[in-house]
Design an enzyme around this catalytic site. Structure first.
Site, PDB file in Angstrom:
ATOM      1  N   LYS A   1       0.832  -1.221   0.000  1.00  0.00           N
ATOM      2  CA  LYS A   1       0.000   0.000   0.000  1.00  0.00           C
ATOM      3  C   LYS A   1       0.863   1.266   0.000  1.00  0.00           C
ATOM      4  O   LYS A   1       0.377   2.341   0.350  1.00  0.00           O
ATOM      5  CB  LYS A   1      -0.889   0.014   1.247  1.00  0.00           C
ATOM      6  CG  LYS A   1      -1.791  -1.187   1.370  1.00  0.00           C
ATOM      7  CD  LYS A   1      -2.437  -1.209   2.734  1.00  0.00           C
ATOM      8  CE  LYS A   1      -3.057  -2.552   3.000  1.00  0.00           C
ATOM      9  NZ  LYS A   1      -3.457  -2.708   4.402  1.00  0.00           N
ATOM     10  N   SER A   2       2.109   1.111  -0.405  1.00  0.00           N
ATOM     11  CA  SER A   2       3.071   2.214  -0.277  1.00  0.00           C
ATOM     12  C   SER A   2       2.648   3.482  -1.024  1.00  0.00           C
ATOM     13  O   SER A   2       2.387   3.446  -2.234  1.00  0.00           O
ATOM     14  CB  SER A   2       4.424   1.730  -0.808  1.00  0.00           C
ATOM     15  OG  SER A   2       5.279   2.809  -1.046  1.00  0.00           O
ATOM     16  N   ASN A   3       2.644   4.581  -0.305  1.00  0.00           N
ATOM     17  CA  ASN A   3       2.395   5.884  -0.938  1.00  0.00           C
ATOM     18  C   ASN A   3       3.566   6.268  -1.832  1.00  0.00           C
ATOM     19  O   ASN A   3       3.379   6.862  -2.894  1.00  0.00           O
ATOM     20  CB  ASN A   3       2.197   6.958   0.133  1.00  0.00           C
ATOM     21  CG  ASN A   3       0.981   6.666   0.999  1.00  0.00           C
ATOM     22  OD1 ASN A   3      -0.116   6.520   0.484  1.00  0.00           O
ATOM     23  ND2 ASN A   3       1.184   6.564   2.305  1.00  0.00           N
TER      24      ASN A   3
END
Ligand SMILES: Cc1ncc(COP(=O)(O)O)c(C=O)c1O
Length: 342
Positions: A90-92
């Site tokens: 889910k890395s921004n």
């Protein structure tokens, strides 16, 4: 500007190539209804402000845009044709890298951990966007595998004659942190216009580039008396060491000696990275209901929980001016119940 003891460093800052994809200055807003609600509850509250880096724009915003503007400009100067980076699923950082690579026409490879979840029927929002932006995704089991896979893929592509840029986790290298030196300058100008002198600046800190840039920028531009980073994952000592190292690297880039003393709080992490904390959920609800602003459960909610706890403990008084730096990440609000951990 020329009379500043740092005028040489300020001139150097202007010399680094930078892409212009974010929308700046991001607003600084006052939070009067949050302050009133806290005062009702506790009898006291500092004057509260928020810096809206959730509005940087590109790739749906957040703090990564500022760092990547420097790192990808360098990649472009170097003639890169493939960018590789890594993060949680889910890395921004991964999402914004994918979006900016799309805009630059660069091939983007993301090595993302959490391969245990199949995501057949449902995908985290950032992960869906990584695909939509056209990134190639390699999923691995854990953080260790992430590192070895990035190295192996980069080596393979280089052997095949590609010009590869590997962007470390969170673009948290001195060059990326320059984005937050510049952000500190931006915030200082806004605060001067508002006539506000800041006592404390709170924000979430993890891979360290944001805090290093702010700590360095604070020495150049005197933004706040104290900068407080709040960890969503690692212990204070580990993050502090990382931030200090990046801060020294920023000093080297700018040709100036910088103090690398930093403050990182790790008592608001809760059960672990990516697991929403009850205090964070309360902080999110309070800000949403009083000001119509949403935080994210992984990073900013925990930082706001720290700020609220400092008010509760009496460490921040009604005379203080406090800025919360919103670093984005709200897509993580939308997760499936079985998928809280990253
Ligand atoms: C929304 C959000 N806030 C804060 C952080 C922490 O920033 P940094 O990695 O520069 O310490 C991150 C990245 O990890 C993030 O995605």
């Amino acid at each position: 500007m020329n009379s500043s003891p740092f005028s040489h460093a300020l001139a150097r800052l202007q010399e680094f190539p930078r892409l212009s994809y974010g929308h700046y200055p991001t607003p600084i807003e006052e939070l009067p209804r949050l302050r009133a609600a806290i005062t009702d509850d506790l009898g006291t509250c500092p004057r509260l402000f928020i810096k809206r880096d959730d509005y940087t724009g590109a790739g749906l915003g957040g703090n990564k845009v500022r760092k990547l503007e420097y790192v990808l400009a360098q990649a472009q100067t170097d003639g890169t044709n493939v960018v590789i980076t890594c993060g949680g699923v889910k890395s921004n950082h991964a999402r914004v890298t994918a979006a900016l690579c799309a805009r630059l026409g660069l091939r983007c490879i993301l090595v993302l951990n959490n391969a245990a979840v199949s995501y057949q029927d449902w995908k985290p929002a950032s992960f869906s966007l990584d695909e939509l932006y056209g990134a190639e995704i390699i999923r691995v089991a854990n953080r260790d595998e992430r590192r070895t896979t990035v190295d192996a893929v980069a080596a393979e592509l280089r052997a095949a004659g590609k010009n590869v840029t590997v962007i470390p986790l969170g673009a948290s290298i001195p060059l990326g942190a320059l984005g937050f030196v510049r952000a500190a300058q931006e915030a200082k100008a806004q605060l001067d216009t508002l006539g506000v002198s800041l006592d404390y600046l709170f924000h979430c800190t993890s891979s360290g580039g944001t805090q290093a840039g702010l700590v360095a920028g604070n020495q150049l531009f005197s933004v706040a008396k104290q900068i407080i980073g709040v960890s969503p994952d690692d212990p204070s000592a580990a993050i502090s060491a990382e931030v200090a190292q990046i801060t020294r690297g920023v000093g080297e880039l700018l040709g100036v000696s910088l103090t690398d003393t930093v403050t990182v709080l790790d008592e608001y992490t809760g059960a672990g990275y990516g697991i929403p904390s009850p205090a964070g959920e309360q902080a999110t609800a309070l800000l949403a209901r009083t000001e119509g602003i949403v935080l994210d459960p992984v990073y900013t909610a925990k930082a706001m929980a720290g700020l609220l706890d400092w008010i509760r403990q009496g460490k921040l008084t009604a005379q203080d001016n406090v800025l919360f730096w919103h670093t984005g990440g709200q897509l993580a609000l939308f997760y499936a119940p079985e998928d809280k951990a990253i």
